[in-house]
Design a protein around this motif. Structure first.
Motif, PDB file in Angstrom:
ATOM      1  N   ALA A   1       0.830  -1.198   0.000  1.00  0.00           N
ATOM      2  CA  ALA A   1       0.000   0.000   0.000  1.00  0.00           C
ATOM      3  C   ALA A   1       0.863   1.247   0.000  1.00  0.00           C
ATOM      4  O   ALA A   1       0.576   2.229  -0.699  1.00  0.00           O
ATOM      5  N   GLU A   2       1.929   1.232   0.765  1.00  0.00           N
ATOM      6  CA  GLU A   2       2.826   2.389   0.831  1.00  0.00           C
ATOM      7  C   GLU A   2       3.524   2.614  -0.500  1.00  0.00           C
ATOM      8  O   GLU A   2       3.654   3.754  -0.964  1.00  0.00           O
ATOM      9  N   ALA A   3       3.987   1.516  -1.125  1.00  0.00           N
ATOM     10  CA  ALA A   3       4.664   1.634  -2.416  1.00  0.00           C
ATOM     11  C   ALA A   3       3.708   2.151  -3.486  1.00  0.00           C
ATOM     12  O   ALA A   3       4.069   3.014  -4.299  1.00  0.00           O
ATOM     13  N   PHE A   4       2.495   1.616  -3.473  1.00  0.00           N
ATOM     14  CA  PHE A   4       1.492   2.073  -4.438  1.00  0.00           C
ATOM     15  C   PHE A   4       1.184   3.552  -4.237  1.00  0.00           C
ATOM     16  O   PHE A   4       1.171   4.330  -5.192  1.00  0.00           O
ATOM     17  N   GLU A   5       0.931   3.932  -3.007  1.00  0.00           N
ATOM     18  CA  GLU A   5       0.509   5.298  -2.729  1.00  0.00           C
ATOM     19  C   GLU A   5       1.579   6.303  -3.129  1.00  0.00           C
ATOM     20  O   GLU A   5       1.270   7.378  -3.656  1.00  0.00           O
ATOM     21  N   ALA A   6       2.830   5.959  -2.871  1.00  0.00           N
ATOM     22  CA  ALA A   6       3.919   6.873  -3.213  1.00  0.00           C
ATOM     23  C   ALA A   6       3.963   7.132  -4.709  1.00  0.00           C
ATOM     24  O   ALA A   6       4.094   8.277  -5.161  1.00  0.00           O
ATOM     25  N   GLN A   7       3.847   6.062  -5.511  1.00  0.00           N
ATOM     26  CA  GLN A   7       3.894   6.228  -6.964  1.00  0.00           C
ATOM     27  C   GLN A   7       2.608   6.835  -7.506  1.00  0.00           C
ATOM     28  O   GLN A   7       2.634   7.729  -8.357  1.00  0.00           O
ATOM     29  N   TYR A   8       1.483   6.371  -6.995  1.00  0.00           N
ATOM     30  CA  TYR A   8       0.199   6.845  -7.521  1.00  0.00           C
ATOM     31  C   TYR A   8      -0.004   8.330  -7.254  1.00  0.00           C
ATOM     32  O   TYR A   8      -0.578   9.049  -8.078  1.00  0.00           O
ATOM     33  N   THR A   9       0.449   8.801  -6.106  1.00  0.00           N
ATOM     34  CA  THR A   9       0.316  10.225  -5.790  1.00  0.00           C
ATOM     35  C   THR A   9       1.012  11.077  -6.839  1.00  0.00           C
ATOM     36  O   THR A   9       0.469  12.104  -7.285  1.00  0.00           O
ATOM     37  N   GLN A  10       2.180  10.647  -7.262  1.00  0.00           N
ATOM     38  CA  GLN A  10       2.904  11.376  -8.310  1.00  0.00           C
ATOM     39  C   GLN A  10       2.143  11.345  -9.633  1.00  0.00           C
ATOM     40  O   GLN A  10       2.018  12.368 -10.321  1.00  0.00           O
ATOM     41  N   TRP A  11       1.648  10.182  -9.982  1.00  0.00           N
ATOM     42  CA  TRP A  11       0.903  10.056 -11.237  1.00  0.00           C
ATOM     43  C   TRP A  11      -0.367  10.901 -11.214  1.00  0.00           C
ATOM     44  O   TRP A  11      -0.729  11.522 -12.203  1.00  0.00           O
ATOM     45  N   GLN A  12      -1.038  10.892 -10.088  1.00  0.00           N
ATOM     46  CA  GLN A  12      -2.291  11.636  -9.970  1.00  0.00           C
ATOM     47  C   GLN A  12      -2.055  13.138 -10.127  1.00  0.00           C
ATOM     48  O   GLN A  12      -2.832  13.841 -10.785  1.00  0.00           O
ATOM     49  N   GLU A  13      -0.975  13.628  -9.531  1.00  0.00           N
ATOM     50  CA  GLU A  13      -0.663  15.049  -9.630  1.00  0.00           C
ATOM     51  C   GLU A  13      -0.347  15.467 -11.064  1.00  0.00           C
ATOM     52  O   GLU A  13      -0.616  16.607 -11.466  1.00  0.00           O
ATOM     53  N   ALA A  14       0.244  14.538 -11.835  1.00  0.00           N
ATOM     54  CA  ALA A  14       0.631  14.855 -13.208  1.00  0.00           C
ATOM     55  C   ALA A  14      -0.456  14.523 -14.227  1.00  0.00           C
ATOM     56  O   ALA A  14      -0.314  14.855 -15.410  1.00  0.00           O
ATOM     57  N   ALA A  15      -1.535  13.889 -13.780  1.00  0.00           N
ATOM     58  CA  ALA A  15      -2.582  13.442 -14.705  1.00  0.00           C
ATOM     59  C   ALA A  15      -3.419  14.623 -15.194  1.00  0.00           C
ATOM     60  O   ALA A  15      -3.511  15.656 -14.531  1.00  0.00           O
ATOM     61  N   PRO A  16      -4.053  14.459 -16.364  1.00  0.00           N
ATOM     62  CA  PRO A  16      -4.962  15.509 -16.861  1.00  0.00           C
ATOM     63  C   PRO A  16      -6.095  15.757 -15.870  1.00  0.00           C
ATOM     64  O   PRO A  16      -6.417  14.907 -15.039  1.00  0.00           O
ATOM     65  N   GLU A  17      -6.692  16.913 -15.957  1.00  0.00           N
ATOM     66  CA  GLU A  17      -7.777  17.270 -15.048  1.00  0.00           C
ATOM     67  C   GLU A  17      -8.956  16.307 -15.198  1.00  0.00           C
ATOM     68  O   GLU A  17      -9.346  15.943 -16.305  1.00  0.00           O
ATOM     69  N   PHE A  18      -9.503  15.924 -14.067  1.00  0.00           N
ATOM     70  CA  PHE A  18     -10.659  15.029 -14.033  1.00  0.00           C
ATOM     71  C   PHE A  18     -11.873  15.853 -13.632  1.00  0.00           C
ATOM     72  O   PHE A  18     -11.913  16.428 -12.550  1.00  0.00           O
ATOM     73  N   LYS A  19     -12.849  15.955 -14.528  1.00  0.00           N
ATOM     74  CA  LYS A  19     -14.030  16.780 -14.279  1.00  0.00           C
ATOM     75  C   LYS A  19     -15.293  15.919 -14.335  1.00  0.00           C
ATOM     76  O   LYS A  19     -15.468  15.124 -15.262  1.00  0.00           O
ATOM     77  N   VAL A  20     -16.149  16.086 -13.345  1.00  0.00           N
ATOM     78  CA  VAL A  20     -17.395  15.324 -13.257  1.00  0.00           C
ATOM     79  C   VAL A  20     -18.575  16.218 -13.611  1.00  0.00           C
ATOM     80  O   VAL A  20     -18.642  17.368 -13.171  1.00  0.00           O
ATOM     81  N   GLU A  21     -19.495  15.687 -14.388  1.00  0.00           N
ATOM     82  CA  GLU A  21     -20.741  16.399 -14.701  1.00  0.00           C
ATOM     83  C   GLU A  21     -21.686  16.206 -13.514  1.00  0.00           C
ATOM     84  O   GLU A  21     -22.569  15.350 -13.517  1.00  0.00           O
ATOM     85  N   GLU A  22     -21.463  17.017 -12.485  1.00  0.00           N
ATOM     86  CA  GLU A  22     -22.163  16.824 -11.217  1.00  0.00           C
ATOM     87  C   GLU A  22     -23.682  16.925 -11.353  1.00  0.00           C
ATOM     88  O   GLU A  22     -24.420  16.197 -10.689  1.00  0.00           O
ATOM     89  N   LYS A  23     -24.165  17.833 -12.165  1.00  0.00           N
ATOM     90  CA  LYS A  23     -25.618  18.005 -12.292  1.00  0.00           C
ATOM     91  C   LYS A  23     -26.282  16.736 -12.801  1.00  0.00           C
ATOM     92  O   LYS A  23     -27.394  16.389 -12.391  1.00  0.00           O
ATOM     93  N   ILE A  24     -25.602  16.055 -13.707  1.00  0.00           N
ATOM     94  CA  ILE A  24     -26.148  14.792 -14.219  1.00  0.00           C
ATOM     95  C   ILE A  24     -25.963  13.682 -13.192  1.00  0.00           C
ATOM     96  O   ILE A  24     -26.890  12.918 -12.897  1.00  0.00           O
ATOM     97  N   TRP A  25     -24.757  13.597 -12.636  1.00  0.00           N
ATOM     98  CA  TRP A  25     -24.416  12.509 -11.733  1.00  0.00           C
ATOM     99  C   TRP A  25     -25.324  12.479 -10.508  1.00  0.00           C
ATOM    100  O   TRP A  25     -25.747  11.429 -10.044  1.00  0.00           O
ATOM    101  N   LYS A  26     -25.661  13.643  -9.974  1.00  0.00           N
ATOM    102  CA  LYS A  26     -26.492  13.702  -8.777  1.00  0.00           C
ATOM    103  C   LYS A  26     -27.947  13.342  -9.037  1.00  0.00           C
ATOM    104  O   LYS A  26     -28.693  13.051  -8.096  1.00  0.00           O
ATOM    105  N   THR A  27     -28.361  13.355 -10.300  1.00  0.00           N
ATOM    106  CA  THR A  27     -29.756  13.035 -10.591  1.00  0.00           C
ATOM    107  C   THR A  27     -29.977  11.568 -10.941  1.00  0.00           C
ATOM    108  O   THR A  27     -31.119  11.138 -11.092  1.00  0.00           O
ATOM    109  N   VAL A  28     -28.893  10.800 -11.061  1.00  0.00           N
ATOM    110  CA  VAL A  28     -29.067   9.360 -11.299  1.00  0.00           C
ATOM    111  C   VAL A  28     -29.687   8.765 -10.051  1.00  0.00           C
ATOM    112  O   VAL A  28     -29.134   8.883  -8.956  1.00  0.00           O
ATOM    113  N   PRO A  29     -30.842   8.143 -10.154  1.00  0.00           N
ATOM    114  CA  PRO A  29     -31.583   7.707  -8.962  1.00  0.00           C
ATOM    115  C   PRO A  29     -30.930   6.547  -8.235  1.00  0.00           C
ATOM    116  O   PRO A  29     -30.239   5.725  -8.832  1.00  0.00           O
TER     117      PRO A  29
END
Length: 397
Positions: free
Chosen positions: A314-342
């Motif tokens: 878990a520690e090894a994964f987290e260390a590498q994944y944190t770096q990848w996540q910071e360098a990854a393209p922006e992740f945007k959620v269509e919240e208005k749609i997502w919140k209306t899924v019943p």
């Protein structure tokens, strides 16, 4: 990923297809038939569609509704407040988006790590989907509302993410010595007021009402604990000595790497020699007689070894994944749609299920909903193997 993912994934995927059923009674502004063409999130230039998000949502929804139904008799849980600002539904939706994001970040690094899915991997994915469609709850399958080929596509992406996870933790040292993971084993009895009369158990004595008569000679908890201790010191086993006083010993293990507050059971156990007995009082709790049965409890020590390796991964994964996540393209959620899924109920107890079967089923099911992220950071295994690659865990097993 642990063995515990084995059973739930299949049942969970089968409950996933109920989106068409939910359409008539929910408040979604998107017709379930259009989920496959509705963008629910983007990651850079990549579009993520609602049908995939819905699969993960329904899978997790089904598991939690099943768990709460069996444990508390209700699946009406999504409006429950988890914090002052979020409900169970909010947390569920957020976790699904986290899984979608993590899966894509991991897959984006597959090529640089030389990771890909073999023909054998793809065969397992195909079989996993087939098993899920054949064995899963019809309500869940209706909520997911996906055909075989689309499920294969989604499962394959998750399988590739698992292969990337394996590569990320491959260099972790899995060697753990006995001393590093050593757990001691102890047995103990606790004596509290009121004390048991001759031939009476501690539980029975505690249930006496204050108005009942007491023996002429009152025996205190300390006196009884002393008698047990003396008998053990005289050669009796703790079981024999405790039974003579209407007491039943408890067993426990304590990890030598943990820090226990002074005077606690763990602190006493770690300070004892094998075979030794101690008599002591814990304030406002009772008198104890403890025997250290072993300086190395094999079962507990081996389990701790596995836990240590899991923590390292878990520690090894987290260390590498944190770096990848910071360098990854922006992740945007269509919240208005997502919140209306019943989140209309998906799990319904089968009418033919007996009470005994229900209890067994509830205890055997796990949190291995398709797409659930584990505490170690590894993605859910839907490729027919665990994220560690050593255990078979098809999503429909």
């Amino acid at each position: 990923m642990k063995k515990t993912v084995k059973r739930a994934a299949a049942a969970i995927l089968s409950a996933v297809l109920m989106a068409s059923v939910l359409a008539g009674c929910g408040s979604s502004t998107v017709n379930p038939a259009d989920y496959g063409s509705t963008v629910i999130a983007t990651m850079g230039d990549e579009k993520i569609y609602l049908d995939e998000a819905n699969m993960y949502l329904r899978s997790d929804q089904y598991y939690y509704e099943m768990m709460y139904t069996y444990m508390y008799g209700t699946n009406d849980i999504w409006g429950m407040q988890v914090t002052n600002t979020s409900t169970m539904a909010d947390n569920l939706r957020e976790s699904v988006m986290s899984v979608l994001r993590q899966t894509r970040i991991l897959c984006s690094h597959a090529e640089e790590l030389g990771v890909s899915l073999s023909e054998e991997d793809m065969a397992k994915v195909e079989q996993s989907v087939t098993n899920s469609l054949e064995q899963s709850d019809a309500n869940l399958l209706a909520a997911i509302n996906l055909e075989h080929d689309r499920l294969v596509e989604i499962f394959a992406k998750n399988a590739l993410a698992n292969r990337v996870w394996e590569a990320m933790v491959a260099s972790v040292d899995t060697n753990v010595s006995d001393e590093e993971a050593r757990c001691v084993g102890a047995s103990y009895v606790r004596v509290t007021e009121p004390v048991p009369a001759a031939g009476e158990s501690q539980t029975a004595a505690e249930g006496e009402t204050q108005g009942e008569s007491q023996p002429e000679e009152t025996r205190t908890a300390k006196m009884i604990a002393q008698e047990v201790y003396d008998a053990v010191r005289g050669g009796d086993s703790l079981l024999t000595a405790a039974s003579a006083q209407g007491l039943t010993p408890s067993v426990a293990t304590y990890f030598t790497g943990d820090t226990f507050a002074e005077g606690t059971l763990g602190a006493h156990a770690l300070a004892m020699e094998e075979g030794a007995a101690q008599l002591f009082e814990i304030e406002n709790d009772g008198w104890y007689v403890m025997v250290l049965t072993t300086k190395l409890d094999r079962e507990a020590t081996d389990a701790k070894k596995e836990s240590i390796v899991t923590e390292r991964r878990a520690e090894a994964f987290e260390a590498q994944y944190t770096q990848w996540q910071e360098a990854a393209p922006e992740f945007k959620v269509e919240e208005k749609i997502w919140k209306t899924v019943p989140l209309d109920a998906v799990f319904v107890i089968p009418e033919e299920t007996t009470a005994a079967e229900e209890t067994t089923g509830a205890s055997e099911e796990t949190t291995a909903a398709a797409g659930t992220e584990t505490s170690s950071g590894e993605p859910a295994a839907t490729d027919g193997e665990t994220a560690g690659g050593s255990e078979e865990t098809t999503a429909a097993q």
